[in-house]
Scaffold this motif. Structure first.
Motif, PDB file in Angstrom:
ATOM      1  N   VAL A  26       0.742  -1.229   0.003  1.00 31.23           N
ATOM      2  CA  VAL A  26       0.035  -0.001  -0.106  1.00 31.23           C
ATOM      3  C   VAL A  26       0.699   1.426   0.017  1.00 31.23           C
ATOM      4  CG1 VAL A  26      -1.585   1.361   1.295  1.00 31.23           C
ATOM      5  CG2 VAL A  26      -1.988  -1.213   1.155  1.00 31.23           C
ATOM      6  N   LEU A  27       0.585   2.233  -0.999  1.00 32.11           N
ATOM      7  CA  LEU A  27       1.061   3.624  -0.660  1.00 32.11           C
ATOM      8  C   LEU A  27       0.184   4.516  -0.099  1.00 32.11           C
ATOM      9  CD1 LEU A  27       1.550   6.694  -2.292  1.00 32.11           C
ATOM     10  CD2 LEU A  27       3.537   5.437  -1.496  1.00 32.11           C
ATOM     11  N   ALA A  28       0.691   5.335   0.837  1.00 30.79           N
ATOM     12  CA  ALA A  28      -0.269   6.077   1.474  1.00 30.79           C
ATOM     13  C   ALA A  28       0.600   7.454   1.303  1.00 30.79           C
ATOM     14  CB  ALA A  28      -0.275   5.848   2.975  1.00 30.79           C
ATOM     15  N   CYS A  29      -0.357   8.451   1.168  1.00 26.60           N
ATOM     16  CA  CYS A  29      -0.029   9.751   1.163  1.00 26.60           C
ATOM     17  C   CYS A  29      -0.839  10.827   2.208  1.00 26.60           C
ATOM     18  CB  CYS A  29      -0.149  10.469  -0.362  1.00 26.60           C
ATOM     19  SG  CYS A  29      -1.757  10.230  -0.948  1.00 26.60           S
ATOM     20  N   PHE A  30      -0.294  12.152   2.240  1.00 22.36           N
ATOM     21  CA  PHE A  30      -1.119  12.824   3.346  1.00 22.36           C
ATOM     22  C   PHE A  30      -1.650  14.218   2.688  1.00 22.36           C
ATOM     23  CE2 PHE A  30       2.579  10.776   5.734  1.00 22.36           C
ATOM     24  CZ  PHE A  30       1.809   9.716   6.502  1.00 22.36           C
ATOM     25  N   HIS A  31      -1.511  14.181   1.429  1.00 17.17           N
ATOM     26  CA  HIS A  31      -2.188  15.198   0.369  1.00 17.17           C
ATOM     27  C   HIS A  31      -2.105  14.676  -0.798  1.00 17.17           C
ATOM     28  CE1 HIS A  31       1.750  16.276  -0.898  1.00 17.17           C
ATOM     29  NE2 HIS A  31       2.118  16.094   0.260  1.00 17.17           N
ATOM     30  N   THR A  32      -2.865  15.514  -1.728  1.00 20.48           N
ATOM     31  CA  THR A  32      -2.896  14.904  -3.206  1.00 20.48           C
ATOM     32  C   THR A  32      -1.863  15.687  -4.054  1.00 20.48           C
ATOM     33  OG1 THR A  32      -4.721  16.576  -3.437  1.00 20.48           O
ATOM     34  CG2 THR A  32      -5.337  14.350  -2.724  1.00 20.48           C
ATOM     35  N   LEU A  33      -0.984  16.658  -3.614  1.00 21.00           N
ATOM     36  CA  LEU A  33      -0.379  17.217  -4.677  1.00 21.00           C
ATOM     37  C   LEU A  33       0.628  16.289  -5.180  1.00 21.00           C
ATOM     38  CD1 LEU A  33      -1.559  19.424  -2.651  1.00 21.00           C
ATOM     39  CD2 LEU A  33       0.328  20.848  -3.151  1.00 21.00           C
ATOM     40  N   GLY A  34       1.105  15.220  -4.964  1.00 23.26           N
ATOM     41  CA  GLY A  34       1.917  14.316  -5.786  1.00 23.26           C
ATOM     42  C   GLY A  34       1.405  13.558  -6.692  1.00 23.26           C
ATOM     43  N   LEU A  35       0.002  13.496  -6.737  1.00 24.79           N
ATOM     44  CA  LEU A  35      -0.754  12.439  -7.449  1.00 24.79           C
ATOM     45  C   LEU A  35      -1.411  13.125  -8.966  1.00 24.79           C
ATOM     46  CD1 LEU A  35      -3.133  11.209  -4.679  1.00 24.79           C
ATOM     47  CD2 LEU A  35      -0.849  10.371  -5.380  1.00 24.79           C
ATOM     48  N   PRO A  36      -0.942  12.471  -9.845  1.00 25.55           N
ATOM     49  CA  PRO A  36      -1.261  13.088 -11.219  1.00 25.55           C
ATOM     50  C   PRO A  36      -2.764  13.363 -11.227  1.00 25.55           C
ATOM     51  CG  PRO A  36      -0.029  11.026 -11.508  1.00 25.55           C
ATOM     52  CD  PRO A  36      -0.258  11.190  -9.919  1.00 25.55           C
ATOM     53  N   SER A  37      -2.803  14.788 -12.116  1.00 23.63           N
ATOM     54  CA  SER A  37      -4.139  15.297 -12.040  1.00 23.63           C
ATOM     55  C   SER A  37      -4.329  15.997 -13.139  1.00 23.63           C
ATOM     56  CB  SER A  37      -4.303  16.099 -10.812  1.00 23.63           C
ATOM     57  OG  SER A  37      -5.435  16.940 -10.856  1.00 23.63           O
ATOM     58  N   ARG A  38      -5.881  16.114 -13.903  1.00 23.58           N
ATOM     59  CA  ARG A  38      -5.808  17.094 -14.960  1.00 23.58           C
ATOM     60  C   ARG A  38      -6.082  18.511 -14.446  1.00 23.58           C
ATOM     61  NH1 ARG A  38     -10.350  12.970 -17.373  1.00 23.58           N
ATOM     62  NH2 ARG A  38     -10.120  12.315 -15.326  1.00 23.58           N
ATOM     63  N   ARG A  39      -6.446  18.487 -13.056  1.00 19.59           N
ATOM     64  CA  ARG A  39      -6.674  20.059 -12.581  1.00 19.59           C
ATOM     65  C   ARG A  39      -5.752  20.831 -12.415  1.00 19.59           C
ATOM     66  NH1 ARG A  39     -11.582  19.246  -8.215  1.00 19.59           N
ATOM     67  NH2 ARG A  39     -11.027  21.671  -8.293  1.00 19.59           N
ATOM     68  N   PHE A  40      -4.713  20.180 -11.986  1.00 17.24           N
ATOM     69  CA  PHE A  40      -3.319  21.154 -11.609  1.00 17.24           C
ATOM     70  C   PHE A  40      -2.207  20.483 -12.117  1.00 17.24           C
ATOM     71  CE2 PHE A  40      -4.503  18.296  -7.884  1.00 17.24           C
ATOM     72  CZ  PHE A  40      -3.388  17.858  -7.663  1.00 17.24           C
ATOM     73  N   PRO A  41      -0.974  21.292 -12.111  1.00 19.83           N
ATOM     74  CA  PRO A  41       0.488  20.541 -12.541  1.00 19.83           C
ATOM     75  C   PRO A  41       1.113  20.326 -11.741  1.00 19.83           C
ATOM     76  CG  PRO A  41       0.191  23.186 -12.184  1.00 19.83           C
ATOM     77  CD  PRO A  41      -1.078  22.905 -11.989  1.00 19.83           C
ATOM     78  N   PRO A  42       2.050  19.341 -11.695  1.00 24.87           N
ATOM     79  CA  PRO A  42       2.945  18.682 -10.792  1.00 24.87           C
ATOM     80  C   PRO A  42       3.766  19.884  -9.945  1.00 24.87           C
ATOM     81  CG  PRO A  42       3.920  18.161 -12.682  1.00 24.87           C
ATOM     82  CD  PRO A  42       2.622  19.065 -12.935  1.00 24.87           C
TER      83      PRO A  42
END
Length: 412
Positions: A121-137
């Motif tokens: 399992v990979l866990a994260c504490f926010h969504t900012l490092g997850l690929p998204s069409r809504r915002f850039p990396p």
């Protein structure tokens, strides 16, 4: 049943694993934690009754030098951490039934689990490092994307290339030594298609924030029942509630006059000050009795006693302050910190400081917002919405995963 938990990063990456370990123990399972060998992390895990299995170099040795780490430092550290994970996790995972990883791009953790046949399992504490069409990396060491590029899909593809440049050669070299085939996209391999989000849904709403299929658990909070020091209790009992100021490991590269700036700003608002030393070992600027300096302390208890919390915007501190009902001023510097600053302002529970370096004037202005009756009322209201059962939810999901059950979409 035994679970191996691993991370490399700051306290904000380690403490949630301690909370999860407690949640697992309450359900009759055992947890091992592989984390950086910093003495404060060992003490934190010991308080939770969990021994530390050292992993990689101490974080303080990497980030607390005379200057902030450079891109060259990152390219040296990345393969070092990959090697440390293969070596340490392979031994620590003996007798374990699953492996959960978080923190700084844990390349190597999934590969050890794959070799040993363990659920990962990979866990994260926010969504900012997850690929998204809504915002850039976010920013990452390596070849930057052209300024003219605005397509988020392309930008995330380029982000994956930067991760490959940091970790790819080392990861695939170790995989080959174990007889495993190469990985062509390290980032997506580490993240999996269904990462777990260990963040409070009020503070970190995730609807539509990533293209991945998230499993929400809520924040993993380590309960803290330690009493406050008697001298601090006495300070808190006299006069109006003070303002707490602390920047944790971020203080390591704070300006030399940061203690003076924050002290003058708090005094300008007619308040006393509780100043956290942090990794910069901040100290009072004079002998006045309106400033009390603390080291390691029970923030859950302390934040309930202060007028406002001024901090760097780590996920853990933001959640602890929100749960306490204390208004916040977030002075963000890197990574996810600007996000938490923005959320604090959006929720009306405090202020986002403009810029990374507070001056007496800029911080006093932000404190005016945080110390207003409106912010106090709103902070108390939001505190009632913060969930405290995230670690237990995640612990139950981990045990279900070991039993072969697919984690459901958890509504928290």
């Amino acid at each position: 049943m035994r679970v191996l938990l691993t991370t490399w990063g700051s306290r904000g990456d380690v403490e949630p694993l301690a909370g999860l370990a407690v949640g697992l123990r309450e359900l009759g399972a055992e947890a091992r934690v592989c984390a950086p060998p910093d003495k404060e992390f060992a003490a934190l895990l010991a308080r939770a009754g969990v021994p530390l299995v050292p992993l990689g170099p101490a974080v303080r040795s990497v980030v607390a030098g005379t200057k902030p780490p450079t891109a060259e430092d990152a390219f040296r550290l990345a393969p070092q951490l990959v090697a440390a994970r293969f070596e340490t996790l392979m031994a620590a995972a003996e007798g374990c039934d699953a492996l959960l990883a978080t923190g700084l791009m844990p390349a190597g953790a999934r590969d050890v689990a794959e070799k040993l046949g363990l659920p990962y399992v990979l866990a994260c504490f926010h969504t900012l490092g997850l690929p998204s069409r809504r915002f850039p990396p976010g920013r990452r060491p390596g070849t930057p994307s052209p300024r003219s590029e605005t397509d988020n899909r392309v930008l995330w593809e380029q982000d994956a290339q930067r991760v490959n440049a940091l970790y790819g050669d080392a990861l695939n070299s170790h995989r080959a030594a174990l007889g495993l085939p190469p990985v062509d996209n390290v980032r997506d391999h580490v993240l999996t298609g269904r990462p777990w989000l260990a963040a409070d849904p009020t503070l970190c709403p995730s609807q539509g924030m990533t293209d991945l299929d998230l499993v929400r658990t809520g924040a993993w909070i380590l309960p803290d029942d330690r009493p406050l020091p008697e001298e601090l209790e006495a300070f808190l009992d006299v006069g109006q509630p003070p303002v707490y100021v602390g920047f944790g490991s971020m203080a390591a590269h704070a300006p030399d006059d940061i203690a003076r700036a924050v002290t003058e700003a708090v005094r300008a608002r007619g308040r006393r000050l509780v100043l956290a030393r942090g990794w910069a070992d901040l100290a009072p600027i004079d002998d006045s009795d309106d400033c009390f300096v603390v080291g390691e302390v029970n923030q859950q208890a302390l934040f309930r006693r202060v007028a406002a919390v001024v901090h760097h915007g780590g996920a853990g501190t933001t959640t602890t302050a929100a749960l306490s009902g204390a208004p916040q001023v977030v002075v963000p510097r890197i990574a996810d910190q600007p996000y938490w600053a923005r959320r604090v302002a959006e929720l009306g529970i405090g202020a986002a400081h403009e810029g990374t370096t507070p001056t007496p004037g800029s911080l006093s202005s932000a404190l005016a917002t945080a110390l207003s009756p409106q912010a106090r009322t709103r902070a108390r209201s939001v505190a009632g919405a913060i969930r405290t059962d995230g670690a237990r939810v995640a612990a139950k999901l981990l045990l279900d995963t070991i039993a072969g059950k697919e984690p459901p979409h958890v509504s928290v």
